[in-house]
Design an enzyme around this catalytic site. Structure first.
Site, PDB file in Angstrom:
ATOM      1  N   GLU A  50       8.609   8.309  -6.445  1.00  0.00           N
ATOM      2  CA  GLU A  50       7.742   7.675  -7.435  1.00  0.00           C
ATOM      3  C   GLU A  50       7.453   8.578  -8.624  1.00  0.00           C
ATOM      4  OE1 GLU A  50       3.495   5.259  -7.502  1.00  0.00           O
ATOM      5  OE2 GLU A  50       3.805   6.793  -5.979  1.00  0.00           O
ATOM      6  N   GLU A  56      -1.403  -2.508  -5.814  1.00  0.00           N
ATOM      7  CA  GLU A  56      -1.869  -1.130  -5.661  1.00  0.00           C
ATOM      8  C   GLU A  56      -2.668  -0.766  -6.907  1.00  0.00           C
ATOM      9  OE1 GLU A  56      -0.354   3.369  -4.644  1.00  0.00           O
ATOM     10  OE2 GLU A  56       0.118   2.331  -6.503  1.00  0.00           O
TER      11      GLU A  56
END
Length: 271
Positions: free
Chosen positions: A153, A250
């Site tokens: 990420e 998220e």
């Protein structure tokens, strides 16, 4: 819950944070989610089998599936963002990986986010990179036997210390160095958007190489629709790219979590 025909998982490390962590799985189920994901929920890299099994039982009792889980990432509350690049933390990451695999076997989870970590300020980066590459290789080997994937990420510049991955291109460069088929991109709309990356363009450029998608708006990481991202365009780009996985809510709710879910469509009841 669904969005643009995608199944949506609730990241219980951010959603339902008005409740104690262990109650958030049931809260997610009550809100209509059938799948969840989580950051590493323990202070320790390996909290012991009893605590791991207790968490597995809590998830099962709520009737939801765990589909995403972070590797141990250090003290996130204190600002740490992973330990993969730090040689003095390798033993912790290895212990955390053992614990993660135990949870994965119990829950069926197969997507695992390994954060790169933060090199020392001003340090020469080559040795840190070599440590990180080795750590990602070990992680990939550990989850390969499960049929799992290590997610990589990029994070927002300026909010995460010296974390060096800021775009999908940075991630692809790292994946190329690791040279494992078990690594893939975690595309997070908030982090890319905060880095002035065109999210729609990034989706098209990453076509076929996106392992997971996480949704939050910019500039403040609120729920989709609370900021400036073009969600219609993002949904269309994902469809055009052929992405067929799930997406994750998220985000940091701007109010009580249940009041921030209007952007979602309830999943049709099962027959």
């Amino acid at each position: 819950m669904r969005w643009n025909d995608y199944e949506v998982s609730a990241n219980v490390s951010l959603l339902f944070s008005e409740l104690p962590y262990e109650q958030r799985f049931q809260a997610a189920a009550d809100a209509g989610f059938t799948v969840v994901e989580s950051w590493w929920p323990f202070a320790e890299a390996h909290p012991g089998v009893d605590q791991l099994d207790e968490l597995s039982a809590t998830i099962a009792a709520a009737g939801v599936r765990l589909t995403g889980l972070n590797f141990f990432a250090g003290n996130m509350a204190a600002g740490e963002r992973g330990v993969a690049c730090r040689p003095e933390r390798a033993h912790e990451l290895d212990a955390g990986t053992e614990a993660l695999v135990h949870l994965a076997r119990a829950t069926g989870c197969r997507g695992f986010n390994l954060l790169y970590g933060q090199p020392d300020e001003g340090a020469e980066l080559e040795s840190w990179r070599a440590t990180a590459v080795a750590a990602y290789r070990r992680a990939a080997e550990a989850v390969a036997e499960l049929g799992g994937a290590v997610l990589v990420e990029p994070l927002a510049r300026g909010l995460n210390g010296t974390y060096p991955l800021h775009s999908h291109h940075d991630v692809f460069d790292l994946i190329g160095e690791v040279d494992s088929p078990h690594l893939t991109l975690l595309l997070d709309t908030f982090h890319l958007g905060r880095n002035d990356v065109d999210v729609v363009q990034a989706i098209h450029e990453a076509q076929g190489r996106i392992g997971h998608v996480q949704l939050a708006d910019i500039p403040d990481r609120g729920e989709p629709g609370s900021g400036t991202l073009d969600w219609r365009a993002i949904g269309s780009a994902l469809g055009e790219s052929g992405y067929a996985g799930s997406v994750a809510a998220e985000y940091k709710p701007t109010q009580e979590t249940a009041r921030t879910l209007s952007w979602l469509t309830p999943t049709a009841p099962r027959n």
